[in-house]
Design a protein around this motif. Structure first.
Motif, PDB file in Angstrom:
ATOM      1  N   GLY A 145       0.789  -1.225   0.000  1.00 30.89           N
ATOM      2  CA  GLY A 145       0.000   0.000   0.000  1.00 30.89           C
ATOM      3  C   GLY A 145       0.816   1.268   0.000  1.00 30.89           C
ATOM      4  O   GLY A 145       0.289   2.340   0.206  1.00 30.89           O
ATOM      5  N   LEU A 219      -2.914  -1.712 -14.510  1.00 30.89           N
ATOM      6  CA  LEU A 219      -4.042  -1.646 -13.582  1.00 30.89           C
ATOM      7  C   LEU A 219      -3.899  -2.665 -12.464  1.00 30.89           C
ATOM      8  O   LEU A 219      -3.994  -2.343 -11.280  1.00 30.89           O
ATOM      9  CB  LEU A 219      -5.353  -1.904 -14.342  1.00 30.89           C
ATOM     10  CG  LEU A 219      -6.594  -2.130 -13.494  1.00 30.89           C
ATOM     11  CD1 LEU A 219      -7.016  -0.855 -12.782  1.00 30.89           C
ATOM     12  CD2 LEU A 219      -7.750  -2.629 -14.342  1.00 30.89           C
ATOM     13  N   LEU A 223      -3.543  -2.339  -8.343  1.00 28.10           N
ATOM     14  CA  LEU A 223      -4.659  -2.768  -7.495  1.00 28.10           C
ATOM     15  C   LEU A 223      -4.188  -3.725  -6.410  1.00 28.10           C
ATOM     16  O   LEU A 223      -4.618  -3.656  -5.262  1.00 28.10           O
ATOM     17  CB  LEU A 223      -5.706  -3.496  -8.347  1.00 28.10           C
ATOM     18  CG  LEU A 223      -6.917  -2.712  -8.786  1.00 28.10           C
ATOM     19  CD1 LEU A 223      -7.854  -3.623  -9.559  1.00 28.10           C
ATOM     20  CD2 LEU A 223      -7.650  -2.129  -7.588  1.00 28.10           C
ATOM     21  N   ILE A 224      -3.286  -4.627  -6.770  1.00 24.98           N
ATOM     22  CA  ILE A 224      -2.842  -5.648  -5.820  1.00 24.98           C
ATOM     23  C   ILE A 224      -1.934  -5.023  -4.749  1.00 24.98           C
ATOM     24  O   ILE A 224      -2.141  -5.217  -3.559  1.00 24.98           O
ATOM     25  CB  ILE A 224      -2.076  -6.765  -6.550  1.00 24.98           C
ATOM     26  CG1 ILE A 224      -2.987  -7.430  -7.573  1.00 24.98           C
ATOM     27  CG2 ILE A 224      -1.493  -7.761  -5.559  1.00 24.98           C
ATOM     28  CD1 ILE A 224      -3.776  -8.596  -7.115  1.00 24.98           C
ATOM     29  N   GLY A 227      -3.694  -1.124  -3.574  1.00 29.36           N
ATOM     30  CA  GLY A 227      -5.099  -0.962  -3.205  1.00 29.36           C
ATOM     31  C   GLY A 227      -5.638   0.178  -4.032  1.00 29.36           C
ATOM     32  O   GLY A 227      -4.909   0.789  -4.817  1.00 29.36           O
ATOM     33  N   GLY A 228      -6.914   0.500  -3.849  1.00 30.21           N
ATOM     34  CA  GLY A 228      -7.471   1.490  -4.757  1.00 30.21           C
ATOM     35  C   GLY A 228      -8.009   2.726  -4.079  1.00 30.21           C
ATOM     36  O   GLY A 228      -8.866   3.412  -4.611  1.00 30.21           O
ATOM     37  N   THR A 229      -7.502   3.047  -2.864  1.00 34.15           N
ATOM     38  CA  THR A 229      -8.037   4.226  -2.192  1.00 34.15           C
ATOM     39  C   THR A 229      -7.565   5.483  -2.923  1.00 34.15           C
ATOM     40  O   THR A 229      -6.472   5.503  -3.479  1.00 34.15           O
ATOM     41  CB  THR A 229      -7.573   4.276  -0.729  1.00 34.15           C
ATOM     42  OG1 THR A 229      -6.177   4.047  -0.707  1.00 34.15           O
ATOM     43  CG2 THR A 229      -8.258   3.207   0.072  1.00 34.15           C
ATOM     44  N   PRO A 230      -8.409   6.527  -2.931  1.00 39.66           N
ATOM     45  CA  PRO A 230      -8.137   7.688  -3.768  1.00 39.66           C
ATOM     46  C   PRO A 230      -6.770   8.321  -3.527  1.00 39.66           C
ATOM     47  O   PRO A 230      -6.200   8.897  -4.444  1.00 39.66           O
ATOM     48  CB  PRO A 230      -9.238   8.672  -3.382  1.00 39.66           C
ATOM     49  CG  PRO A 230     -10.309   7.836  -2.799  1.00 39.66           C
ATOM     50  CD  PRO A 230      -9.662   6.649  -2.198  1.00 39.66           C
ATOM     51  N   ASP A 231      -6.220   8.231  -2.302  1.00 39.65           N
ATOM     52  CA  ASP A 231      -4.953   8.926  -2.081  1.00 39.65           C
ATOM     53  C   ASP A 231      -3.769   8.216  -2.717  1.00 39.65           C
ATOM     54  O   ASP A 231      -2.683   8.792  -2.803  1.00 39.65           O
ATOM     55  CB  ASP A 231      -4.709   9.172  -0.577  1.00 39.65           C
ATOM     56  CG  ASP A 231      -4.822   7.897   0.214  1.00 39.65           C
ATOM     57  OD1 ASP A 231      -5.554   6.990  -0.226  1.00 39.65           O
ATOM     58  OD2 ASP A 231      -4.181   7.788   1.275  1.00 39.65           O
ATOM     59  N   GLN A 238      -8.790   4.555 -11.226  1.00 37.63           N
ATOM     60  CA  GLN A 238      -9.934   5.470 -11.198  1.00 37.63           C
ATOM     61  C   GLN A 238     -10.794   5.308 -12.442  1.00 37.63           C
ATOM     62  O   GLN A 238     -12.016   5.338 -12.375  1.00 37.63           O
ATOM     63  CB  GLN A 238      -9.463   6.926 -11.073  1.00 37.63           C
ATOM     64  CG  GLN A 238      -8.742   7.236  -9.781  1.00 37.63           C
ATOM     65  CD  GLN A 238      -9.660   7.239  -8.575  1.00 37.63           C
ATOM     66  OE1 GLN A 238     -10.683   6.568  -8.569  1.00 37.63           O
ATOM     67  NE2 GLN A 238      -9.305   7.977  -7.551  1.00 37.63           N
ATOM     68  N   SER A 241     -13.013   2.329 -12.317  1.00 34.31           N
ATOM     69  CA  SER A 241     -14.141   2.440 -11.400  1.00 34.31           C
ATOM     70  C   SER A 241     -15.254   3.316 -11.968  1.00 34.31           C
ATOM     71  O   SER A 241     -16.261   3.541 -11.309  1.00 34.31           O
ATOM     72  CB  SER A 241     -13.685   2.969 -10.039  1.00 34.31           C
ATOM     73  OG  SER A 241     -13.381   4.329 -10.138  1.00 34.31           O
TER      74      SER A 241
ATOM     75  N   GLY B  35     -18.858   0.301  -9.555  1.00 33.45           N
ATOM     76  CA  GLY B  35     -18.246   1.464 -10.173  1.00 33.45           C
ATOM     77  C   GLY B  35     -19.326   2.379 -10.690  1.00 33.45           C
ATOM     78  O   GLY B  35     -20.506   2.028 -10.679  1.00 33.45           O
ATOM     79  N   GLY B  36     -18.924   3.537 -11.159  1.00 35.46           N
ATOM     80  CA  GLY B  36     -19.874   4.473 -11.757  1.00 35.46           C
ATOM     81  C   GLY B  36     -20.987   4.864 -10.804  1.00 35.46           C
ATOM     82  O   GLY B  36     -20.751   5.161  -9.639  1.00 35.46           O
ATOM     83  N   PHE B  59     -13.076   2.803   0.382  1.00 32.35           N
ATOM     84  CA  PHE B  59     -13.720   1.827  -0.498  1.00 32.35           C
ATOM     85  C   PHE B  59     -12.998   1.730  -1.840  1.00 32.35           C
ATOM     86  O   PHE B  59     -12.684   2.735  -2.450  1.00 32.35           O
ATOM     87  CB  PHE B  59     -15.176   2.213  -0.716  1.00 32.35           C
ATOM     88  CG  PHE B  59     -15.895   1.305  -1.680  1.00 32.35           C
ATOM     89  CD1 PHE B  59     -16.328   0.055  -1.268  1.00 32.35           C
ATOM     90  CD2 PHE B  59     -16.112   1.693  -2.991  1.00 32.35           C
ATOM     91  CE1 PHE B  59     -16.976  -0.795  -2.150  1.00 32.35           C
ATOM     92  CE2 PHE B  59     -16.763   0.849  -3.884  1.00 32.35           C
ATOM     93  CZ  PHE B  59     -17.187  -0.394  -3.458  1.00 32.35           C
ATOM     94  N   THR B  60     -12.717   0.513  -2.261  1.00 35.40           N
ATOM     95  CA  THR B  60     -12.170   0.281  -3.593  1.00 35.40           C
ATOM     96  C   THR B  60     -13.142  -0.589  -4.369  1.00 35.40           C
ATOM     97  O   THR B  60     -13.511  -1.663  -3.898  1.00 35.40           O
ATOM     98  CB  THR B  60     -10.825  -0.465  -3.520  1.00 35.40           C
ATOM     99  OG1 THR B  60      -9.965   0.247  -2.662  1.00 35.40           O
ATOM    100  CG2 THR B  60     -10.204  -0.576  -4.895  1.00 35.40           C
ATOM    101  N   GLY B  61     -13.575  -0.107  -5.521  1.00 37.96           N
ATOM    102  CA  GLY B  61     -14.462  -0.911  -6.351  1.00 37.96           C
ATOM    103  C   GLY B  61     -13.724  -1.394  -7.574  1.00 37.96           C
ATOM    104  O   GLY B  61     -13.093  -0.609  -8.267  1.00 37.96           O
ATOM    105  N   ARG B  72      -5.158 -11.166  -2.244  1.00 39.69           N
ATOM    106  CA  ARG B  72      -4.873 -10.484  -0.980  1.00 39.69           C
ATOM    107  C   ARG B  72      -5.129 -11.382   0.217  1.00 39.69           C
ATOM    108  O   ARG B  72      -4.413 -11.303   1.223  1.00 39.69           O
ATOM    109  CB  ARG B  72      -5.685  -9.187  -0.888  1.00 39.69           C
ATOM    110  CG  ARG B  72      -5.163  -8.140  -1.894  1.00 39.69           C
ATOM    111  CD  ARG B  72      -5.855  -6.824  -1.761  1.00 39.69           C
ATOM    112  NE  ARG B  72      -5.710  -6.245  -0.426  1.00 39.69           N
ATOM    113  CZ  ARG B  72      -6.204  -5.057  -0.096  1.00 39.69           C
ATOM    114  NH1 ARG B  72      -6.856  -4.339  -0.990  1.00 39.69           N
ATOM    115  NH2 ARG B  72      -6.046  -4.602   1.117  1.00 39.69           N
TER     116      ARG B  72
END
Lengths: 286, 424
Positions: A145, A219, A223-224, A227-231, A238, A241, B35-36, B59-61, B72
Motif C-alpha cells: 500500500g 491496472l 490494485l494488488i 489498493g485502490g483508495t483515492p490517495d 480510477q 471504477s 463502479g460508476g 472503499f475500492t471498487g 490479498r
C-alpha cells in the motif's frame, strides 16, 4: 526511363500498402475517439461509423462524456499518483539495468554467463505468479500500500527486459573504445559514465518509452500492491471504477482513455526520434 | 545542471510518496465490485455512518474483485470488509478460516428477525453466519411495454402455455414476440443461463435444482434436458426472436430491451433481472417506469412448482476483526442503510424491515413484493457452480445451443467439464 517508372510505381504501391495497413491499425482507435463524443443513447442504438454516413444531416456530438469523466475522476490526484508511481518506476529499473548491462557486457567476474542466463530466464516468469509471495513480503516489511512498494515491484518486473536489451546494445559497442580508455587509465566507472552512457542514449530512450507506457497503463499490479483508495490510486484504477458492475456507462471509458493517453503520447513524441534509432541500433556493424 | 534537476525531482517524489502513506486515523478498508453510479450510491449509503462514527471508509471498487480478493487473502493482506462474488466463494473462504464469525459481535436475534431464513442460510457455512446480504436482484421477470400490449390487445400470460400461445399469436401477425441479447464480452452467454435456471425451478423441485447446482444430477439428465428444450422452444425459434439466433448471439444484453421501445415495437417481451431498469432508462431517458415499461413474473410451467424466484445478491463478509469493521458491518445490516442504497439504484433490499416507500418507484416496489412473497427463492445457479462450469462451459453451451448445435452434444460437453470441475 522504364527503370525509373517501375521504381516510382513500386514505391507508390509500397506507400499505398503502408497507408492501408496504418489505417487498418487506426480503425479501432478512431472508433473509440468518435464514440467518446457521442451521447450514451446513440452509442447503444447505432455504430460509431454511422456518424460519417449522416455527417451533413443530424450528427449528434457532445462533450458530456469528457465533462463527467473530469468531474468524477478526481483527475488531479489520480494524475499526480500516476506520475508518482510511473516516474520512479521508470527511472529506478533503468538506472540499475544500465549498471548491470555494462558489467555483464564488459567486466569479467565469476559466473558472469550464469548470472546473465538467470536474468534471461526471469523474462519468462508470468508476473501473476509473483503476486502472492511478493505481497506476503510487502506485508511483513510494511511496504504494502505504499509507493516505494510499487516502485520496487515495477522495477523487478521491468529489469530483465531492460538488462537484456541494454546488454545487447552495450556489448555491441566497439572494443577499441574500451581498450584505449583503459590504456589511458580510466577506471571502469569513468568508462561507464563518459563512454557507455553517452553512446547509449538511443536505447535508453526506447527503454524509457517501453517502461513508462507499461507502468502508466498498468491496472492489476497497482490494485494488488497499492489498493485502490483515492490517495494512492493511479488513473487506471480510477478509470476502471467509472464502469458499473454490469459494464454500464462504458461510453465514459472512451473519453477517459483519451484523457489518460495524453502523457503517454507526450513521452512517445518527445523521445521518438531516439526510439527509431534505438530499434535500429546494432543492426549494422561498421 | 540537468542531472541536479532530475535528482531533486526524484528526491521530491520520494518525499511526496512517503509522506502520503503514514496516517493514523480510524479507517475501514473495503473492497467491492461497484463502479460508476453504483459506486456513488454506495458512498452515499456510507456517508451517515462516517458522519456519526468518525470512521473513514476506504472503499475500492473493481470488477477484478475475485482476483484481487483471492490474492490479498492468500498473501495475508485482506481488506477489513469485502463484498463476495457469490455464496460459493464465501464457503471457500470460510473453509480456510479467512472469515470472521459474525455472531461474535452482531445481534443474531435481531438478524433473524429482520432477514428471511433463506438469506441467513445463504450467508452461513456449517451453521455459522459469515456474511450478510444488503441487496438483491430478482431475475424471474419478463419485461414488456404496457402501451404496446394494450395497443395490440395482448394479455399478460399466467402460465407457460399462455406465454407460448401469446408468442404464437404475435409471430402469426408477422411480428417478433421476443428480444434476446446474449452478448456480454468475455461473459457472453450468461443471460441464457438465467433462462435455464428459471425454467429448471419451474419443471423440478427446489431440491432437484440444488442437486443440479451441486452436480448431484448429470447435465444429460432428462429434467435438465427438458429445461434446455423449453428454452430452445423460444430462443431457437427464428419466428419468435427479433433478428433470429444471429441477433440473439450478437446483441448486447444491455441493449436488447431497446427493441421493445421503438415505434412500431421490434419485439414485445424481454426476460431479464431487475437491474435492467437502469439500462432501459439510460438508453431511453424519456420512458416512465411502470407506465412505458413494466414486467410480469416469469410464468409457471409445471403448476406443482409455482413461480419461484431466482436472484443474485450482494453479500459482505468480515476478513479482519477490528472494532471499526464490526461497527460498519452492524450498520450495513440495518434497514436504514439499505433504504439509502436501494433508493438510488432500483436494487431490492434483503432486509424485510426496509420501508417500501424507500424504493424509487412502484415498479421496484412491485419487484420487492414478488421477491418477498415468493415461496421459493434460489440463488443464481451459475454463480454457485465451479468457475469452469458456471462461468465457462455453461455460458459457451448457451451460445452453441442457440447457434444451432445439437442439444445432446452441448450437454455432454458441459457434463465433461463438470466431471472434472466438481472433483476438486
Amino acid at each position: 526511363m522504364t527503370e525509373k517508372m517501375s521504381r516510382s510505381l513500386s514505391r507508390g504501391l509500397l506507400h499505398t500498402v503502408i497507408i492501408f495497413i496504418a489505417l487498418l491499425w487506426l480503425i479501432p482507435t478512431i472508433g473509440v475517439l468518435v464514440t467518446s463524443f457521442r451521447p450514451a443513447q446513440d452509442v447503444a442504438n447505432s455504430g460509431w461509423w454511422t456518424v460519417f454516413e449522416s455527417i451533413f444531416s443530424s450528427v449528434r456530438l457532445t462533450l458530456r462524456n469528457y465533462e463527467v469523466v473530469l468531474s468524477r475522476l478526481g483527475i488531479g490526484r489520480a494524475f499526480l499518483n500516476s506520475f508518482l508511481i510511473t516516474l520512479p518506476a521508470t527511472l529506478i529499473p533503468l538506472g540499475i539495468a544500465l549498471f548491470a548491462a555494462y558489467a555483464l557486457a564488459w567486466m569479467r567476474f565469476f559466473a558472469r554467463t550464469f548470472v546473465f542466463m538467470i536474468i534471461i530466464a526471469l523474462l519468462m516468469v508470468p508476473l501473476q505468479m509473483t503476486f502472492i509471495p511478493i505481497l506476503q513480503i510487502f506485508n511483513k516489511s510494511g511496504l504494502a500500500g505504499t509507493f516505494p512498494g510499487i516502485w520496487l515491484a515495477h522495477s523487478g518486473y521491468g529489469l530483465p527486459l531492460a538488462i537484456y536489451m541494454l546488454y545487447n546494445f552495450i556489448s555491441g559497442l566497439p572494443k577499441e573504445l574500451f581498450d584505449s580508455a583503459s590504456i589511458d587509465g580510466a577506471p571502469p566507472f569513468y568508462i561507464f559514465l563518459y563512454i557507455v552512457l553517452p553512446l547509449s542514449v538511443p536505447i535508453i530512450a526506447s527503454l524509457t518509452i517501453f517502461q513508462f507506457l507499461w507502468v502508466w497503463n498498468d491496472l492489476l499490479v497497482a490494485l494488488i500492491y497499492l489498493g485502490g483508495t483515492p490517495d494512492v490510486a493511479p488513473i487506471t484504477v480510477q478509470i476502471s471504477s467509472l464502469v458499473g458492475s454490469y459494464g454500464q456507462d462504458w461510453e465514459l471509458l472512451t473519453a477517459a482513455v483519451f484523457i489518460s493517453i495524453v502523457p503517454s503520447l507526450a513521452v512517445f513524441f518527445g523521445l521518438q526520434r531516439y526510439f527509431v534509432r534505438g530499434i535500429l541500433a546494432g543492426s549494422i556493424k561498421e | 545542471m540537468g542531472k541536479k534537476i532530475i535528482f531533486l525531482l526524484i528526491l521530491g517524489l520520494l518525499l511526496g510518496g512517503v509522506s502520503t502513506t503514514g496516517f493514523a486515523e480510524k479507517t475501514v478498508t473495503m473492497l467491492g465490485i461497484w463502479g460508476g453510479g453504483e459506486r456513488d450510491a454506495f458512498m452515499k449509503m456510507l456517508e451517515p455512518f462516517e458522519a456519526k462514527t468518525g470512521i473513514r471508509v476506504e472503499f475500492t471498487g473493481t470488477r477484478d474483485l475475485p482476483t484481487v480478493l483471492t490474492t490479498r487473502v492468500a498473501a495475508g493482506n485482506p481488506p477489513d470488509i469485502s463484498a463476495l462474488p457469490n455464496p460459493g466463494q464465501m464457503q471457500e473462504f470460510a473453509k480456510i478460516r479467512a472469515l470472521v464469525d459474525l455472531s461474535q459481535f452482531m445481534d443474531m436475534s435481531k438478524l433473524q428477525d429482520e432477514y428471511a431464513e433463506t438469506w441467513i442460510d445463504l450467508g452461513s457455512y456449517r451453521k455459522t453466519v459469515y456474511a450478510i446480504f444488503i441487496s438483491a436482484d430478482l431475475k424471474s421477470l419478463v419485461w414488456y411495454s404496457p402501451k404496446a400490449f394494450a395497443d395490440a390487445g395482448y394479455q399478460i400470460p399466467q402460465t407457460w402455455e399462455e406465454l407460448i400461445a401469446l408468442s404464437d399469436k404475435i409471430a402469426a401477425q408477422g411480428k417478433a414476440p421476443w428480444s434476446i441479447g446474449l452478448e456480454s464480452g468475455a461473459a457472453s452467454g450468461w443471460p441464457g443461463t438465467d433462462w435455464i435456471e428459471d425454467i429448471m425451478l419451474r419443471v423440478a423441485s427446489p431440491e432437484v435444482y440444488d442437486k443440479w447446482v451441486n452436480h448431484g444430477i448429470s447435465w444429460t439428465d432428462p429434467m435438465v434436458k427438458r429445461a434446455w428444450e423449453l428454452f430452445g422452444q423460444i430462443a431457437r425459434n427464428e419466428k419468435y426472436v427479433y433478428g433470429g439466433a444471429a441477433a440473439a448471439l450478437t446483441t448486447s444484453f444491455g441493449e436488447a430491451p431497446n427493441a421493445l421501445f421503438t415505434t412500431p415495437p421490434r419485439a414485445y417481451m424481454h426476460k431479464q433481472a431487475t437491474f435492467i431498469k437502469s439500462f432501459i432508462l439510460k438508453y431511453n431517458p424519456d420512458l416512465q417506469p411502470g407506465v412505458d415499461f413494466s414486467f410480469f413474473p416469469f410464468p409457471s410451467i409445471d403448476l406443482d412448482y409455482g413461480t419461484p424466484a431466482l436472484g443474485a445478491a450482494d453479500m459482505f463478509a468480515v476478513f479482519k476483526d477490528t472494532p471499526e469493521a464490526q461497527a460498519l458491518m452492524r450498520y450495513l445490516a440495518t434497514a436504514g442503510a439499505q433504504e439509502i442504497w436501494v433508493a438510488e439504484l432500483g436494487k431490492l433490499s434483503a432486509n424485510r424491515r426496509v420501508n417500501p416507500n424507500a424504493y424509487p418507484d412502484d415498479l421496484t416496489r412491485k419487484a420487492a413484493e414478488v421477491l418477498a412473497s415468493a415461496e421459493t427463492f434460489r440463488f443464481d445457479g451459475s454463480d454457485l457452480m465451479p468457475a469452469a462450469v458456471g462461468s465457462g462451459s455453461f455460458w459457451s453451451g448457451i451460445l452453441d445451443y442457440v447457434g444451432g448445435e445439437d442439444l445432446d452434444s452441448v450437454l455432454e460437453r458441459i457434463e465433461e467439464t463438470a466431471v472434472d470441475a466438481y472433483k476438486e
